[in-house]
Design a protein around this motif. Structure first.
Motif, mmCIF file in Angstrom:
data_model
loop_
_atom_site.group_PDB
_atom_site.id
_atom_site.type_symbol
_atom_site.label_atom_id
_atom_site.label_comp_id
_atom_site.label_asym_id
_atom_site.label_seq_id
_atom_site.Cartn_x
_atom_site.Cartn_y
_atom_site.Cartn_z
ATOM 1 N N ASP A 21 -6.407 1.462 9.505
ATOM 2 C CA ASP A 21 -6.327 1.069 9.109
ATOM 3 C C ASP A 21 -4.602 0.486 9.740
ATOM 4 O O ASP A 21 -4.061 1.235 10.401
ATOM 5 N N ILE A 22 -4.012 0.216 8.864
ATOM 6 C CA ILE A 22 -2.492 -0.229 9.335
ATOM 7 C C ILE A 22 -1.775 -0.068 8.600
ATOM 8 O O ILE A 22 -0.173 0.453 8.747
ATOM 9 N N TYR A 80 -3.971 5.394 -5.780
ATOM 10 C CA TYR A 80 -5.206 4.131 -5.449
ATOM 11 C C TYR A 80 -6.037 5.376 -6.326
ATOM 12 O O TYR A 80 -6.713 4.548 -6.587
ATOM 13 N N GLY A 105 -9.673 -0.863 7.855
ATOM 14 C CA GLY A 105 -9.394 -0.539 6.412
ATOM 15 C C GLY A 105 -9.506 0.628 5.744
ATOM 16 O O GLY A 105 -9.921 0.466 4.359
ATOM 17 N N THR A 108 -6.598 -8.671 4.055
ATOM 18 C CA THR A 108 -5.538 -8.775 5.562
ATOM 19 C C THR A 108 -5.551 -10.265 6.064
ATOM 20 O O THR A 108 -5.412 -11.264 5.317
ATOM 21 N N MET A 155 -14.336 -2.355 4.088
ATOM 22 C CA MET A 155 -14.084 -2.206 2.474
ATOM 23 C C MET A 155 -13.683 -3.352 2.033
ATOM 24 O O MET A 155 -11.929 -1.889 1.893
ATOM 25 N N TYR A 156 -13.403 -4.702 1.061
ATOM 26 C CA TYR A 156 -12.258 -4.457 0.410
ATOM 27 C C TYR A 156 -11.304 -4.654 1.373
ATOM 28 O O TYR A 156 -10.024 -4.404 0.931
ATOM 29 N N GLN A 170 -18.464 1.187 -2.310
ATOM 30 C CA GLN A 170 -19.090 2.134 -1.466
ATOM 31 C C GLN A 170 -20.382 2.940 -1.377
ATOM 32 O O GLN A 170 -20.360 3.363 -0.523
ATOM 33 N N ASN A 214 -4.522 -2.170 13.516
ATOM 34 C CA ASN A 214 -4.853 -3.179 12.924
ATOM 35 C C ASN A 214 -6.092 -3.792 13.494
ATOM 36 O O ASN A 214 -6.305 -3.731 14.496
ATOM 37 N N GLY A 215 -6.833 -4.015 12.421
ATOM 38 C CA GLY A 215 -8.052 -4.603 12.181
ATOM 39 C C GLY A 215 -7.944 -5.493 12.915
ATOM 40 O O GLY A 215 -9.257 -6.223 13.246
ATOM 41 N N TYR A 231 1.109 -1.118 0.379
ATOM 42 C CA TYR A 231 0.305 0.089 -0.014
ATOM 43 C C TYR A 231 0.635 1.518 0.258
ATOM 44 O O TYR A 231 0.235 2.521 -0.325
#
Ligand SMILES: C[S@@+](CC[C@H](N)C(=O)[O-])C[C@H]1O[C@@H](n2cnc3c(N)ncnc32)[C@H](O)[C@@H]1O
Length: 209
Positions: free
Chosen positions: A68-69, A17, A48, A118, A112-113, A29, A95-96, A10
């Motif tokens: 988000d990470i 993106y 995320g 993950t 979402m996505y 979305q 971290n989720g 990422y």
């Protein structure tokens, strides 16, 4: 796909993106957020959040926390919030799979996505369920494989699995396998985006009957 390689990939894509993947993901979305029917008092968590492109679809008064990470994606998200003067929206690095929120903190929890990206989707969904209030709403938009998908598509996706680390996501991910451990009380599944390749899943945070 470990956390380090996710962060690295990422970092690579964050600069473009919004003009590429972001464009493809946009209808999903928009549709998902409209399905949520957020109220003024709802507390929403989005796992995320990426560059925060979904934020513009939420009502201004709805408080949404995005985590988000990827520091590079979050940097873009912060810029988006300022640029579009988005109210009641914030982002945090987290971290989720290991959320630092208390149990039952949110009315609605969204991913979402992210489930295909993950490292451990089982840990992620467990955390989503933990921080969502009982009978709250869980929404996912993600590419899952369904029984009804064409054989050709399944063969193609399975063939891509050895390079999933390089793609940065799992091309073959049967929903039945995911829900065997997620045990989501699914209310609806609808298809979205180009070729209806992604699905929106709405579940109630209660034991599946
Ligand atoms: C395909 S992007 C989707 C971004 C955004 N949700 C969207 O709709 O454009 C996946 C995002 O999930 C993030 N991610 C992957 N694994 C994560 C995890 N365990 N915890 C938090 N974020 C994660 C990535 O850093 C990336 O920003």
């Amino acid at each position: 796909m470990d956390d380090k390689s996710i962060i690295k990939s990422y970092k690579r894509v964050s600069g473009f993106y919004d003009y590429t993947f972001g464009q493809i993901f946009r209808p999903g979305q928009k549709k998902l957020v409209s399905m949520m029917e957020c109220s003024k008092t709802d507390r929403v968590l989005e796992i995320g959040i990426g560059t925060g492109t979904s934020y513009k679809y939420y009502p201004e008064e709805t408080k949404v926390t995005g985590i988000d990470i990827s520091p590079d994606m979050l940097k873009k998200a912060k810029k988006n919030i300022i640029k579009h003067d988005l109210k009641n929206k914030n982002v945090l690095m987290m971290n989720g799979e290991q959320l630092t929120f208390e149990d039952n903190s949110f009315d609605k929890v969204v991913g979402m996505y992210v489930v295909s990206v993950t490292q451990n989707p089982d840990l992620l969904i467990n955390e989503m369920k933990r921080v969502c209030k009982p009978n709250g709403d869980i929404y996912l938009v993600n590419h899952f494989s369904f029984e009804t998908d064409s054989k050709f598509l399944k063969i193609l996706e399975k063939g891509l699995m050895p390079v999933s680390k390089y793609l940065g996501w799992r091309p073959y991910f049967p929903f039945s396998e995911f829900n065997a451990y997620a045990k989501l009380n699914v209310q609806s599944i609808s298809k979205v985006n180009i070729f209806d390749y992604w699905g929106i899943i709405h579940a109630i945070n209660s034991p599946a009957s």
